[in-house]
Design an enzyme around this catalytic site. Structure first.
Site: not given
Length: 235
Positions: A59, A93, A95, A162, A167, A172
């Site tokens: 944490s 984007s 769009r 961090a 994770h 990955r």
């Protein structure tokens, strides 16, 4: 134009390791930020961070941030943005930005297959570009014309604390991750290690960082090589 996927560390918390150490010490101290910082020399800071990582008290890692400029295909950007906790994304984007002259990324397996496979791939993208431009010429807005686009190159700014990076790297950097996101994750890991080596000393694919593999029957088998290597070293 053909481009390569990449990640560039563009900003990060000043003295990220000190931030983590202070946050951890403050939880059990009557002292405030300034006093704690002054009391933590390099040795004490290192010992405290090692203890945090060994105990898994992650944490406190949320008090540091690292921002990257990422270039990748839209295939991979959809994978990246699936991770939401402790992360902020801003993506170009389709769009509001025309893709009439888009760049794209060729997967290695297509590139390595030979000229014929590469030509088929490039031809598809060029025909998509032509169709897209024809629709724009007909007055179709980019947000609708983009429906004919393949997985063209995109740009993102992504900021992680961090803990969220830990994770990301565990998932990955794994050899079973899709090649493009794996390449980006490993580049990101290398860069954060260069500015906060102690903080990310236990980061990476689970087989490397924790000596475990969560993939079960789908494991690539690398974990056994790592275990055997560690056993040899210990012997």
């Amino acid at each position: 134009m053909i481009v390569e996927p990449s990640a560039e560390l563009i900003d990060y918390t000043n003295d990220p390791e000190m931030n983590v150490a202070v946050a951890a010490r403050l939880c059990y101290s009557e002292k405030g930020n300034k006093e704690i910082r002054e009391s933590l020399d390099a040795g004490k800071k290192e010992a405290l961070i090692k203890k945090i990582l060994d105990l898994g008290h992650y944490s406190t890692l949320e008090h540091t941030f690292f921002s990257f400029h990422i270039v990748c295909s839209r295939v991979t950007s959809h994978q990246l943005v699936r991770q939401r906790v402790g992360v902020a994304y801003s993506q170009r984007s389709q769009r509001y930005v025309k893709e009439d002259n888009f760049d794209y990324i060729i997967p290695p397996k297509i590139k390595n297959k030979g000229p014929k496979a590469v030509e088929v791939f490039k031809d598809h993208y060029e025909r998509s570009r032509e169709t897209y431009n024809k629709l724009l010429d007909e007055g179709i807005p980019p947000e609708d014309a983009r429906f004919v686009l393949p997985a063209v190159k995109t740009n993102l700014i992504a900021s992680y604390n961090a803990r969220s990076l830990y994770h990301l790297f565990s998932l990955r950097c794994c050899t079973r991750a899709q090649w493009e996101i794996r390449k980006i994750a490993r580049s990101m890991l290398e860069q954060v290690k260069s500015v906060a080596p102690l903080l990310f000393s236990k980061a990476g694919a689970d087989c490397e960082a924790k000596g475990i593999c969560p993939e079960g029957d789908l494991s690539c088998g690398r974990i056994e090589k790592i275990r055997n290597s560690n056993g040899d070293n210990n012997g």
